[in-house]
Write a protein that holds these residues in place. Structure first.
Motif, PDB file in Angstrom:
ATOM      1  N   LEU A   3       5.194  13.071  11.027  1.00 57.30           N
ATOM      2  CA  LEU A   3       4.612  11.743  11.097  1.00 57.30           C
ATOM      3  C   LEU A   3       4.469  11.156   9.696  1.00 57.30           C
ATOM      4  O   LEU A   3       4.064  11.837   8.763  1.00 57.30           O
ATOM      5  CB  LEU A   3       3.247  11.800  11.770  1.00 57.30           C
ATOM      6  N   LEU A   4       4.796   9.887   9.547  1.00 51.65           N
ATOM      7  CA  LEU A   4       4.674   9.169   8.288  1.00 51.65           C
ATOM      8  C   LEU A   4       3.574   8.119   8.449  1.00 51.65           C
ATOM      9  O   LEU A   4       3.619   7.309   9.372  1.00 51.65           O
ATOM     10  CB  LEU A   4       6.003   8.493   7.930  1.00 51.65           C
ATOM     11  N   PHE A   5       2.584   8.159   7.555  1.00 55.20           N
ATOM     12  CA  PHE A   5       1.456   7.235   7.630  1.00 55.20           C
ATOM     13  C   PHE A   5       1.483   6.286   6.444  1.00 55.20           C
ATOM     14  O   PHE A   5       2.082   6.572   5.412  1.00 55.20           O
ATOM     15  CB  PHE A   5       0.131   8.001   7.637  1.00 55.20           C
ATOM     16  N   VAL A   6       0.790   5.162   6.559  1.00 55.58           N
ATOM     17  CA  VAL A   6       0.617   4.190   5.479  1.00 55.58           C
ATOM     18  C   VAL A   6      -0.866   4.143   5.152  1.00 55.58           C
ATOM     19  O   VAL A   6      -1.701   3.935   6.032  1.00 55.58           O
ATOM     20  CB  VAL A   6       1.124   2.795   5.906  1.00 55.58           C
ATOM     21  N   CYS A   7      -1.199   4.340   3.864  1.00 52.50           N
ATOM     22  CA  CYS A   7      -2.593   4.323   3.424  1.00 52.50           C
ATOM     23  C   CYS A   7      -3.148   2.911   3.563  1.00 52.50           C
ATOM     24  O   CYS A   7      -2.514   1.937   3.169  1.00 52.50           O
ATOM     25  CB  CYS A   7      -2.683   4.801   1.973  1.00 52.50           C
ATOM     26  N   GLN A   8      -4.354   2.799   4.115  1.00 53.02           N
ATOM     27  CA  GLN A   8      -4.963   1.493   4.330  1.00 53.02           C
ATOM     28  C   GLN A   8      -5.609   0.924   3.069  1.00 53.02           C
ATOM     29  O   GLN A   8      -5.922  -0.252   3.027  1.00 53.02           O
ATOM     30  CB  GLN A   8      -6.008   1.585   5.451  1.00 53.02           C
ATOM     31  N   GLY A  11      -1.783   1.310   0.231  1.00 55.00           N
ATOM     32  CA  GLY A  11      -0.533   0.867   0.849  1.00 55.00           C
ATOM     33  C   GLY A  11       0.641   1.819   0.684  1.00 55.00           C
ATOM     34  O   GLY A  11       1.746   1.499   1.108  1.00 55.00           O
ATOM     35  N   CYS A  12       0.423   2.982   0.074  1.00 51.60           N
ATOM     36  CA  CYS A  12       1.545   3.920  -0.088  1.00 51.60           C
ATOM     37  C   CYS A  12       1.803   4.658   1.223  1.00 51.60           C
ATOM     38  O   CYS A  12       0.934   4.774   2.080  1.00 51.60           O
ATOM     39  CB  CYS A  12       1.265   4.902  -1.218  1.00 51.60           C
ATOM     40  N   ARG A  13       3.034   5.150   1.365  1.00 48.83           N
ATOM     41  CA  ARG A  13       3.391   5.940   2.536  1.00 48.83           C
ATOM     42  C   ARG A  13       3.212   7.409   2.193  1.00 48.83           C
ATOM     43  O   ARG A  13       3.556   7.828   1.093  1.00 48.83           O
ATOM     44  CB  ARG A  13       4.832   5.659   2.933  1.00 48.83           C
ATOM     45  N   TYR A  14       2.709   8.184   3.136  1.00 50.45           N
ATOM     46  CA  TYR A  14       2.466   9.598   2.867  1.00 50.45           C
ATOM     47  C   TYR A  14       2.671  10.422   4.125  1.00 50.45           C
ATOM     48  O   TYR A  14       2.566   9.930   5.246  1.00 50.45           O
ATOM     49  CB  TYR A  14       1.060   9.812   2.299  1.00 50.45           C
ATOM     50  N   TRP A  32      -6.137   7.243   5.188  1.00 50.56           N
ATOM     51  CA  TRP A  32      -6.032   7.202   3.737  1.00 50.56           C
ATOM     52  C   TRP A  32      -5.140   8.337   3.217  1.00 50.56           C
ATOM     53  O   TRP A  32      -5.103   9.422   3.802  1.00 50.56           O
ATOM     54  CB  TRP A  32      -7.404   7.367   3.097  1.00 50.56           C
ATOM     55  N   CYS A  33      -4.468   8.086   2.084  1.00 50.46           N
ATOM     56  CA  CYS A  33      -3.723   9.152   1.403  1.00 50.46           C
ATOM     57  C   CYS A  33      -4.738  10.109   0.773  1.00 50.46           C
ATOM     58  O   CYS A  33      -5.947   9.869   0.798  1.00 50.46           O
ATOM     59  CB  CYS A  33      -2.775   8.570   0.356  1.00 50.46           C
TER      60      CYS A  33
END
Length: 107
Positions: A3-8, A11-14, A32-33
Motif C-alpha cells: 500500500l502507498l499512502f500520502v502524508c496529510q 504531502g509526501c508519498r510513503y 502521516w509519514c
C-alpha cells in the motif's frame, strides 16, 4: 505489492510495513509519514480515526486497481501465455469424406 499512502501534513508519498506495524513494535500511521508522525506525537496530537479509515480504503482500492491492470501470471510468477487456439474448429473425419471430396480424389 504494498500500500502507498500520502502524508496529510507534508504531502509526501510513503510505504508502510504490511500490517501497519513497524519491526520495533510501533504502530505505523496511515495518515502521516514517519517524520510527521513523530512530530504529531511530540505535540500530543492523536491520529484522526476517520481520516485513517479513508486513507486505508483509498490505498486498498488503488492496490486492487493496480493488480487488475497487471497481466495474468502463472503460479511460478511467469506471464501467462496467450490463448493460442485456432480460429476455426478442426475438420472431423466425417467432414473429409463427403461426396464432393471423394469425387475430387477420383478424378
Amino acid at each position: 505489492m504494498r500500500l502507498l499512502f500520502v502524508c496529510q501534513d507534508c504531502g509526501c508519498r510513503y510505504l508502510v510495513p504490511l500490517g501497519l506495524a513497524y519491526p520495533d513494535g510501533g504502530r505505523a500511521s496511515s495518515v502521516w509519514c514517519a517524520d510527521c508522525q513523530r512530530a504529531a506525537a511530540a505535540r500530543g496530537t492523536a491520529e484522526p480515526a476517520e481520516l485513517a479509515a479513508v486513507a486505508v480504503l483509498l490505498a486498498v482500492r488503488a492496490l486492487k486497481a493496480a493488480l487488475a491492470a497487471r497481466p495474468d501470471r502463472t503460479a511460478d510468477g511467469r506471464p501467462a501465455r496467450p490463448d493460442r487456439r485456432p480460429s476455426r474448429p478442426a475438420v472431423s473425419s466425417r467432414g473429409r469424406t463427403r461426396p464432393g471430396a471423394a469425387r475430387t480424389r477420383l478424378a
